[in-house]
Scaffold this motif. Sequence first.
Motif, mmCIF file in Angstrom:
data_model
loop_
_atom_site.group_PDB
_atom_site.id
_atom_site.type_symbol
_atom_site.label_atom_id
_atom_site.label_comp_id
_atom_site.label_asym_id
_atom_site.label_seq_id
_atom_site.Cartn_x
_atom_site.Cartn_y
_atom_site.Cartn_z
ATOM 1 N N LEU A 47 84.538 96.431 88.173
ATOM 2 C CA LEU A 47 85.096 95.774 86.996
ATOM 3 C C LEU A 47 84.243 94.590 86.537
ATOM 4 C CD1 LEU A 47 88.850 95.944 88.048
ATOM 5 C CD2 LEU A 47 87.786 97.181 86.156
ATOM 6 N N LYS A 48 83.644 93.875 87.471
ATOM 7 C CA LYS A 48 82.751 92.773 87.095
ATOM 8 C C LYS A 48 81.481 93.293 86.442
ATOM 9 C CE LYS A 48 84.133 89.446 90.677
ATOM 10 N NZ LYS A 48 83.685 88.707 91.890
ATOM 11 N N ASP A 49 80.899 94.342 87.021
ATOM 12 C CA ASP A 49 79.666 94.908 86.452
ATOM 13 C C ASP A 49 79.899 95.428 85.033
ATOM 14 O OD1 ASP A 49 78.353 94.337 88.787
ATOM 15 O OD2 ASP A 49 78.347 96.383 89.562
ATOM 16 N N ALA A 50 81.123 95.918 84.773
ATOM 17 C CA ALA A 50 81.447 96.432 83.439
ATOM 18 C C ALA A 50 81.870 95.322 82.485
ATOM 19 C CB ALA A 50 82.564 97.472 83.539
ATOM 20 N N GLY A 51 82.051 94.112 82.982
ATOM 21 C CA GLY A 51 82.426 92.981 82.136
ATOM 22 C C GLY A 51 83.911 92.794 81.948
ATOM 23 N N PHE A 52 84.735 93.620 82.625
ATOM 24 C CA PHE A 52 86.178 93.484 82.465
ATOM 25 C C PHE A 52 86.735 92.303 83.259
ATOM 26 C CE2 PHE A 52 85.709 97.974 81.251
ATOM 27 C CZ PHE A 52 86.418 97.963 80.066
ATOM 28 N N LEU A 53 86.040 91.902 84.324
ATOM 29 C CA LEU A 53 86.423 90.739 85.101
ATOM 30 C C LEU A 53 85.224 89.820 85.271
ATOM 31 C CD1 LEU A 53 88.556 92.234 88.040
ATOM 32 C CD2 LEU A 53 89.394 91.191 85.923
ATOM 33 N N MET A 54 85.503 88.553 85.523
ATOM 34 C CA MET A 54 84.427 87.614 85.860
ATOM 35 C C MET A 54 84.946 86.639 86.906
ATOM 36 S SD MET A 54 84.302 85.276 82.416
ATOM 37 C CE MET A 54 85.768 84.384 81.822
ATOM 38 N N SER A 55 84.019 86.105 87.678
ATOM 39 C CA SER A 55 84.383 85.173 88.738
ATOM 40 C C SER A 55 84.664 83.793 88.156
ATOM 41 C CB SER A 55 83.250 85.065 89.760
ATOM 42 O OG SER A 55 82.998 86.312 90.367
ATOM 43 N N THR A 56 85.544 83.050 88.848
ATOM 44 C CA THR A 56 85.824 81.673 88.466
ATOM 45 C C THR A 56 85.246 80.739 89.516
ATOM 46 O OG1 THR A 56 87.930 81.553 89.652
ATOM 47 C CG2 THR A 56 87.979 82.460 87.411
ATOM 48 N N ARG A 57 85.259 79.465 89.221
ATOM 49 C CA ARG A 57 84.622 78.486 90.114
ATOM 50 C C ARG A 57 85.366 78.326 91.430
ATOM 51 N NH1 ARG A 57 85.140 72.644 87.353
ATOM 52 N NH2 ARG A 57 84.173 72.105 89.344
ATOM 53 N N SER A 59 86.543 80.808 93.387
ATOM 54 C CA SER A 59 86.488 82.073 94.125
ATOM 55 C C SER A 59 87.555 83.064 93.677
ATOM 56 C CB SER A 59 86.623 81.829 95.646
ATOM 57 O OG SER A 59 85.581 80.990 96.097
ATOM 58 N N GLY A 60 88.035 82.894 92.477
ATOM 59 C CA GLY A 60 88.991 83.828 91.933
ATOM 60 C C GLY A 60 88.344 84.712 90.877
ATOM 61 N N VAL A 61 89.167 85.518 90.223
ATOM 62 C CA VAL A 61 88.676 86.350 89.122
ATOM 63 C C VAL A 61 89.650 86.243 87.959
ATOM 64 C CG1 VAL A 61 87.372 88.014 90.495
ATOM 65 C CG2 VAL A 61 89.820 88.382 90.104
ATOM 66 N N THR A 62 89.110 86.381 86.755
ATOM 67 C CA THR A 62 89.923 86.413 85.550
ATOM 68 C C THR A 62 89.311 87.435 84.603
ATOM 69 O OG1 THR A 62 90.990 85.023 83.879
ATOM 70 C CG2 THR A 62 88.661 84.597 84.316
ATOM 71 N N LEU A 63 89.976 87.704 83.492
ATOM 72 C CA LEU A 63 89.481 88.708 82.559
ATOM 73 C C LEU A 63 88.138 88.282 81.967
ATOM 74 C CD1 LEU A 63 92.801 89.646 80.747
ATOM 75 C CD2 LEU A 63 91.621 90.926 82.536
ATOM 76 N N GLY A 64 87.280 89.274 81.725
ATOM 77 C CA GLY A 64 85.913 88.997 81.324
ATOM 78 C C GLY A 64 85.616 89.290 79.866
ATOM 79 N N PRO A 65 84.341 89.122 79.469
ATOM 80 C CA PRO A 65 83.939 89.223 78.062
ATOM 81 C C PRO A 65 84.081 90.613 77.453
ATOM 82 C CG PRO A 65 82.017 89.010 79.500
ATOM 83 C CD PRO A 65 83.214 88.741 80.346
ATOM 84 N N LYS A 66 84.099 91.664 78.272
ATOM 85 C CA LYS A 66 84.253 93.009 77.728
ATOM 86 C C LYS A 66 85.592 93.156 77.013
ATOM 87 C CE LYS A 66 82.829 97.285 77.192
ATOM 88 N NZ LYS A 66 81.604 97.611 76.423
ATOM 89 N N VAL A 67 86.605 92.433 77.482
ATOM 90 C CA VAL A 67 87.920 92.476 76.846
ATOM 91 C C VAL A 67 87.834 91.922 75.433
ATOM 92 C CG1 VAL A 67 90.301 91.670 76.995
ATOM 93 C CG2 VAL A 67 89.061 92.281 79.081
ATOM 94 N N VAL A 68 87.076 90.831 75.259
ATOM 95 C CA VAL A 68 86.896 90.225 73.934
ATOM 96 C C VAL A 68 86.127 91.179 73.019
ATOM 97 C CG1 VAL A 68 85.998 88.235 72.674
ATOM 98 C CG2 VAL A 68 86.900 87.941 74.993
ATOM 99 N N GLU A 69 85.077 91.804 73.579
ATOM 100 C CA GLU A 69 84.292 92.754 72.795
ATOM 101 C C GLU A 69 85.157 93.913 72.315
ATOM 102 O OE1 GLU A 69 80.585 95.882 73.429
ATOM 103 O OE2 GLU A 69 80.992 94.362 74.951
ATOM 104 N N MET A 70 86.010 94.422 73.183
ATOM 105 C CA MET A 70 86.854 95.552 72.812
ATOM 106 C C MET A 70 87.919 95.147 71.800
ATOM 107 S SD MET A 70 87.175 97.627 76.418
ATOM 108 C CE MET A 70 87.710 99.148 75.631
ATOM 109 N N ASP A 71 88.384 93.896 71.880
ATOM 110 C CA ASP A 71 89.331 93.420 70.875
ATOM 111 C C ASP A 71 88.670 93.412 69.492
ATOM 112 O OD1 ASP A 71 91.889 92.022 70.067
ATOM 113 O OD2 ASP A 71 90.414 90.520 69.473
ATOM 114 N N TYR A 72 87.410 92.970 69.423
ATOM 115 C CA TYR A 72 86.676 92.989 68.151
ATOM 116 C C TYR A 72 86.558 94.410 67.610
ATOM 117 C CZ TYR A 72 82.707 92.918 64.962
ATOM 118 O OH TYR A 72 81.891 93.104 63.875
ATOM 119 N N LEU A 73 86.232 95.352 68.485
ATOM 120 C CA LEU A 73 86.087 96.740 68.053
ATOM 121 C C LEU A 73 87.431 97.322 67.614
ATOM 122 C CD1 LEU A 73 83.643 98.024 70.817
ATOM 123 C CD2 LEU A 73 83.101 97.450 68.449
#
Length: 256
Positions: A47-57, A59-73
């Motif tokens: 999920l991180k490699d696909a951009g759906f998740l990203m790491s936080t400072r 050591s957690g994870v939250t939603l990533g930039p791919k979600v924003v890109e898909m919202d635009y599309l």
Amino acid sequence: MKPTNSLERVLAVLEVFSEERLEWTPEDLMRELGYSRPTLYRYLKILKDAGFLMSTRYSGVTLGPKVVEMDYLTRRSDPLVLHGVPYLKELTAAYSCTAMVLRWYGNKILCVASESSTKNPISSYPRGRPMPLGRGAIARSIMALLPRPRLVPLIERNLADLRSVGLGDTAADVLKSLKKVRKAGFAVAYGEVTPGAVGIAAPVFDDRHYPNASVCVTIAGTLVTGAQIDEIGAEVRRVALQISANQATVRQKSDA
């Protein structure tokens, strides 16, 4: 229902993110989902490699930039947005209100487009924030047009909410209330979703004449009389039917 295959198990990781819980640690995810550490870390990497998740400072994870890109599309491709926005502008030009198009999926309703002509928009659910199916004019406008085999399980699942807004104590009572909505062609709710707001909604149909969305106007209760609510209801119904017709026309052209 627990996920039964690898794809469902990967998607289940995304499903745990919500407005109430925007960030998760791997340890919390393992407890929540019941995955082993190697399995979870493999899914997180995918999920991180696909951009759906990203790491936080932390050591957690939250939603990533791919979600924003898909919202635009989605904004560029969703027929409800493409066909709906011009009509929402018509409604907000005629009334001091917020006008929305909302899509139904599962047990949720999601705003996909909105316009407002008031300085202080009266809506608790902007684009992307899901609302429950058991409250408000939007839900009723869709549910009232569903076939009975599809409708009764939804009523039973949401009976507590439906009862709390006065639609009846039993599923049979709710069915009678929804029959009135079906006859009117639009639903009205007073302060059920947003305090002080009147919601006026009508169903949008897909090319099979199945209700899959709704058009709604929310307006301050102090600004409208009963007669004006009926007038707005007729306009909302007209807009919803026009969006439905436009969707059906586009589908027919694509199939030709």
